[in-house]
Design an enzyme around this catalytic site. Structure first.
Site, PDB file in Angstrom:
ATOM      1  N   ASN A 196     -24.096 -36.699   0.677  1.00  0.00           N
ATOM      2  CA  ASN A 196     -25.369 -36.479   1.354  1.00  0.00           C
ATOM      3  C   ASN A 196     -26.507 -36.627   0.346  1.00  0.00           C
ATOM      4  OD1 ASN A 196     -25.848 -33.743   0.101  1.00  0.00           O
ATOM      5  ND2 ASN A 196     -23.982 -33.289   1.257  1.00  0.00           N
TER       6      ASN A 196
ATOM      7  N   LYS B 276      -8.930 -49.497  -4.651  1.00  0.00           N
ATOM      8  CA  LYS B 276     -10.025 -49.962  -3.803  1.00  0.00           C
ATOM      9  C   LYS B 276      -9.465 -50.736  -2.618  1.00  0.00           C
ATOM     10  CE  LYS B 276     -13.982 -53.084  -3.681  1.00  0.00           C
ATOM     11  NZ  LYS B 276     -14.789 -54.084  -4.406  1.00  0.00           N
TER      12      LYS B 276
ATOM     13  N   LYS C 115     -25.743 -18.888  11.832  1.00  0.00           N
ATOM     14  CA  LYS C 115     -25.019 -19.070  10.574  1.00  0.00           C
ATOM     15  C   LYS C 115     -24.916 -17.755   9.819  1.00  0.00           C
ATOM     16  CE  LYS C 115     -24.756 -22.368   6.742  1.00  0.00           C
ATOM     17  NZ  LYS C 115     -25.369 -23.581   6.138  1.00  0.00           N
TER      18      LYS C 115
END
Length: 396
Positions: free
Chosen positions: A208, A287, A335
């Site tokens: 992120n 990969k 939360k």
């Protein structure tokens, strides 16, 4: 907190020098003993007479002129100062300080100083973000100098961006915080920062946009409050703070392991990291080659670190972050309950001016005792100091 403190205000040669005059005035009003030193370029913007009138003291600008023949001025001021503040700090002045150049009164004095030094950069955004300036600021931080992040807004050059000297009121508040009682003296504080990454193969991963800036600022504020700080961080850029224990991790599982390893002996735990919510069910050791057609990757949930810490909480004050883009209050309060935390710090990451990579933030803190504490938009450095004050009170 500034009463009778000896503060040496070093004024660099930028348009923001006019704010340094207001800063000198407010420091004097706060009870500080303010001595001013100026570069020759600074005097192109504000005269020495202005600062002399505000402080009722002579202004220093030449290392070869001694106001008192019995003293060497730049050594004497360095010895007497409780704090040195460089505001505004130009790119040129930052470069000199970072490289130990001592060719005028300010640089010579700072090189001789043993007290804390605070530098407040102010310049054009492109100059601020030039690799050379970034490198010099990182070197200063590595040397123990505290940098106050510049604000974002209209710059004198006509650009709009980062580079404004913070307002004098904010600077005074930040400087006052440096002299406050060590509210976390000998307390153990554990903080997580930055993103985590979940590997797909050796060259691809899920992550992120977290920069880690807020977590680092919290670690610095806790350290300055006297705490013994451990920072568990994912992949972040920039120089890590000095005077704390840092642990570098990559994945959510690695962060969980390190947080649990240090959890039991902590007084305050702050989960500021943005942990990846999902990871691939299969991680390849080579990969993967491109294939014809769409590629589908099956994901599974990562372990919820904050909830795990909440379930194991004994005497710790546990703080979590809620990075949201909508329904901020609802998600934060939910939360708080689900994760069994003591506080949730909620912020809107959809806004570019206070999002992941910004130097500023605006948050609301929700407490398990149903308290709601909003904080106006401010630099992450100042916000971190305010948050640490709040959490320190909870420990008491």
């Amino acid at each position: 907190m500034l009463t009778n403190r000896n503060i040496l205000l070093c004024v660099g040669g930028g348009i923001a020098s006019y704010k340094a005059a207001a800063l000198a005035s407010k420091l004097v009003q706060a009870g500080a003993n303010v001595q001013v030193a100026m570069t020759k370029n600074a005097q192109q913007f504000v005269g020495k007479t202005t600062f002399a009138a505000l402080t009722r003291k002579p202004v220093y600008d030449d290392v070869f002129i001694e106001h008192d023949a019995s003293k060497i001025a730049h050594i004497d001021l360095a010895d007497e100062a409780d704090l040195i503040v460089v505001a505004p700090a130009t790119a040129n002045l930052i470069a000199k300080l970072a490289n130990g150049i001592a060719d005028d009164f300010i640089t010579t004095t700072i090189l001789a100083a043993t007290c804390p030094v605070v530098v407040a950069p102010a310049m054009n955004v492109n100059m601020l973000e030039h690799p050379a300036t970034v490198r010099n600021m990182e070197r200063l931080m590595a040397d123990g100098v505290q940098l106050i992040a510049p604000g974002v807004g209209n710059l004198a050059c006509g650009w709009i961006g980062k580079g404004r000297l913070p307002e004098p009121e904010e600077l005074v508040e930040t400087l006052s915080g440096l002299f406050q009682a060590k509210k976390l003296e000998n307390r153990h504080v554990l903080i997580s920062a930055g993103p985590t990454i979940e590997r797909i193969d050796p060259v691809r991963y899920l992550t992120n946009d977290s920069s880690g800036k807020m977590g680092i600022a919290l670690a610095e504020a806790a350290r300055d409050a006297g705490a013994l700080v451990t920072l568990v961080h994912g992949p972040i850029r920039g120089t890590l703070p000095s005077g704390i224990t840092t642990i570098d991790v990559e994945s959510g599982d690695e962060m969980l392991e390190m947080m649990l390893t240090h959890y039991d002996q902590q007084d305050l735990v702050i989960m500021a990291a943005a942990v990846a919510d999902y990871r691939p069910t299969v991680t390849y050791d080579r990969k993967q080659k491109k294939i014809d057609g769409p590629l589908r990757i099956e994901l599974e949930e990562t372990t919820d670190i904050l909830r795990t810490l909440g379930e194991r909480k004994t005497t710790q004050v546990l703080v979590g972050f809620a990075a949201e883009t909508e329904n901020l209050e609802h998600h934060a309060q939910q939360k708080l309950i689900r994760k069994q935390a003591d506080f949730i710090v909620a912020n809107d990451v959809s806004r570019a001016d206070i999002g992941f990579s910004s130097d500023e933030n605006q948050v609301t803190v929700y407490g398990k005792d149903e308290t709601v504490t909003p904080y106006a938009q401010q630099s992450k450095t100042t916000l971190a100091q305010n948050l640490i004050k709040q959490f320190a009170e909870a420990l008491r």
